[in-house]
Design an enzyme around this catalytic site. Sequence first.
Site, short mmCIF file in Angstrom:
data_model
loop_
_atom_site.label_atom_id
_atom_site.label_comp_id
_atom_site.label_asym_id
_atom_site.label_seq_id
_atom_site.Cartn_x
_atom_site.Cartn_y
_atom_site.Cartn_z
CB SER A 9 -0.87 0.01 1.26
OG SER A 9 -1.35 1.31 1.48
CG HIS A 32 -3.70 -2.02 -1.53
ND1 HIS A 32 -4.76 -2.85 -1.85
CD2 HIS A 32 -4.11 -1.29 -0.46
CE1 HIS A 32 -5.76 -2.63 -1.00
NE2 HIS A 32 -5.39 -1.69 -0.14
CG ASP A 34 -5.16 1.83 1.06
OD1 ASP A 34 -6.06 0.97 0.97
OD2 ASP A 34 -4.01 1.58 1.48
CG MET A 36 -8.82 6.23 2.90
SD MET A 36 -7.81 6.40 4.37
CE MET A 36 -7.00 4.78 4.36
CG HIS A 65 -9.15 -0.83 -0.13
ND1 HIS A 65 -8.48 -1.01 1.07
CD2 HIS A 65 -10.47 -1.03 0.16
CE1 HIS A 65 -9.36 -1.29 2.02
NE2 HIS A 65 -10.57 -1.30 1.49
CG MET A 67 -11.36 1.95 2.52
SD MET A 67 -9.80 2.03 3.42
CE MET A 67 -8.69 2.37 2.06
CG MET A 136 -11.10 -4.15 5.44
SD MET A 136 -9.61 -3.58 4.56
CE MET A 136 -8.75 -2.62 5.84
CG PHE A 142 -6.00 5.94 10.39
CD1 PHE A 142 -5.56 7.23 10.09
CD2 PHE A 142 -7.29 5.77 10.86
CE1 PHE A 142 -6.39 8.33 10.29
CE2 PHE A 142 -8.13 6.86 11.07
CZ PHE A 142 -7.68 8.15 10.78
N GLY A 143 -3.07 3.35 8.13
CA GLY A 143 -2.01 2.34 8.13
C GLY A 143 -1.45 2.21 9.54
N GLY A 144 -0.63 1.19 9.76
CA GLY A 144 0.11 1.07 11.00
C GLY A 144 -0.67 0.51 12.19
CG ASP A 174 -5.71 -3.58 3.39
OD1 ASP A 174 -4.65 -3.26 3.95
OD2 ASP A 174 -6.41 -2.79 2.72
N GLY A 176 -2.19 -4.54 9.05
CA GLY A 176 -1.31 -5.11 10.07
C GLY A 176 -0.50 -6.31 9.60
CB SER A 197 3.69 0.34 8.40
OG SER A 197 2.50 -0.27 8.75
C1 DX5 Z 1 -6.20 0.74 5.83
C2 DX5 Z 1 -5.74 0.53 4.41
C3 DX5 Z 1 -4.54 -0.33 4.33
C4 DX5 Z 1 -3.31 0.22 4.99
C5 DX5 Z 1 -2.39 -0.93 5.31
O1 DX5 Z 1 -7.43 1.36 5.82
O2 DX5 Z 1 -6.77 -0.07 3.67
O3 DX5 Z 1 -4.30 -0.72 2.99
O4 DX5 Z 1 -2.65 1.17 4.22
O5 DX5 Z 1 -1.35 -0.46 6.10
P1 DX5 Z 1 -0.61 -1.41 7.17
O6 DX5 Z 1 -0.01 -2.54 6.40
O7 DX5 Z 1 0.39 -0.51 7.77
O8 DX5 Z 1 -1.65 -1.89 8.14
ZN ZN Z 2 -6.28 -0.96 1.65
#
Ligand code: DX5
Ligand code: ZN
Length: 225
Positions: A9, A32, A34, A36, A65, A67, A136, A142-144, A174, A176, A197
């Site tokens: 991502s 990927h 994202d 939003m 993706h 969202m 999911m 959010f990432g991380g 997707d 963590g 991440s």
């Molecule tokens: C979260 C996103 C993910 C995110 C993954 O809403 O859809 O794709 O960027 O990031 P990590 O791998 O850090 O969880």
């Molecule tokens: Zn995603």
Amino acid sequence: MPQPIIAPSILNSDFSRLGEEIGRIKTADWVHVDIMDGHFVPNLSFGPDITATVDRLTDQPLDVHLMIEEPEKWVDRYIDAGADTVIFHVEATEDPVALARHLREKGVRAAFSLRPGTPLEDYLDVLDEFDQVLVMSVEPGFGGQSFMPDQLDKVRTLRREIAERGLELTVEIDGGINAETIREAAAAGVDAFVAGSAVYKSDDPAAAVEELRAAAAEAAEAAQR
Ligand code: DX5
Ligand code: ZN
């Protein structure tokens, strides 16, 4: 057994040098993307124009993706931007089957995703309308965040349906995913792994992708024995 698909991502990459950042994941199978909208999730990322820029920067397939609320109003913009797979959230649309058929008619792969709290059972009878399901393993936005292992029950259910019904469906996860959690996900039967991440926080993202793929392949093979 097919090789695991790794889809980094770019959400946590440095957007000020997008070209270089995408160049650092040449070992990846897909990119990927994202999207939003600040409504479906409490965060904003970018839209069709940046997606089209990403598509110009790489030959890798784009796994987009969405969202966003009312994805049916937006999907054509993302198809025009170069999406290969369009993933929408079932919580965001009234008629997932109509949207899946529209996507396939337009020549892109159709995928749906579910928030962690959304049961998969309501969608089992429409799986044949889709090319991919994105499970999911964090709350989208959010990432991380930390991986939610209980979501692997959905992966196991999908694997069972695929085997029993002979479906051609890619199971993606997707949220963590890192060198440890990818093993659990691969053992449960995931085909495609999004990692944000774990790839972009590494000093060598291209090597991180290869390490993730190797860990997934090893765990998947061990689970088959
Ligand atoms: C979260 C996103 C993910 C995110 C993954 O809403 O859809 O794709 O960027 O990031 P990590 O791998 O850090 O969880
Ligand atoms: Zn995603």
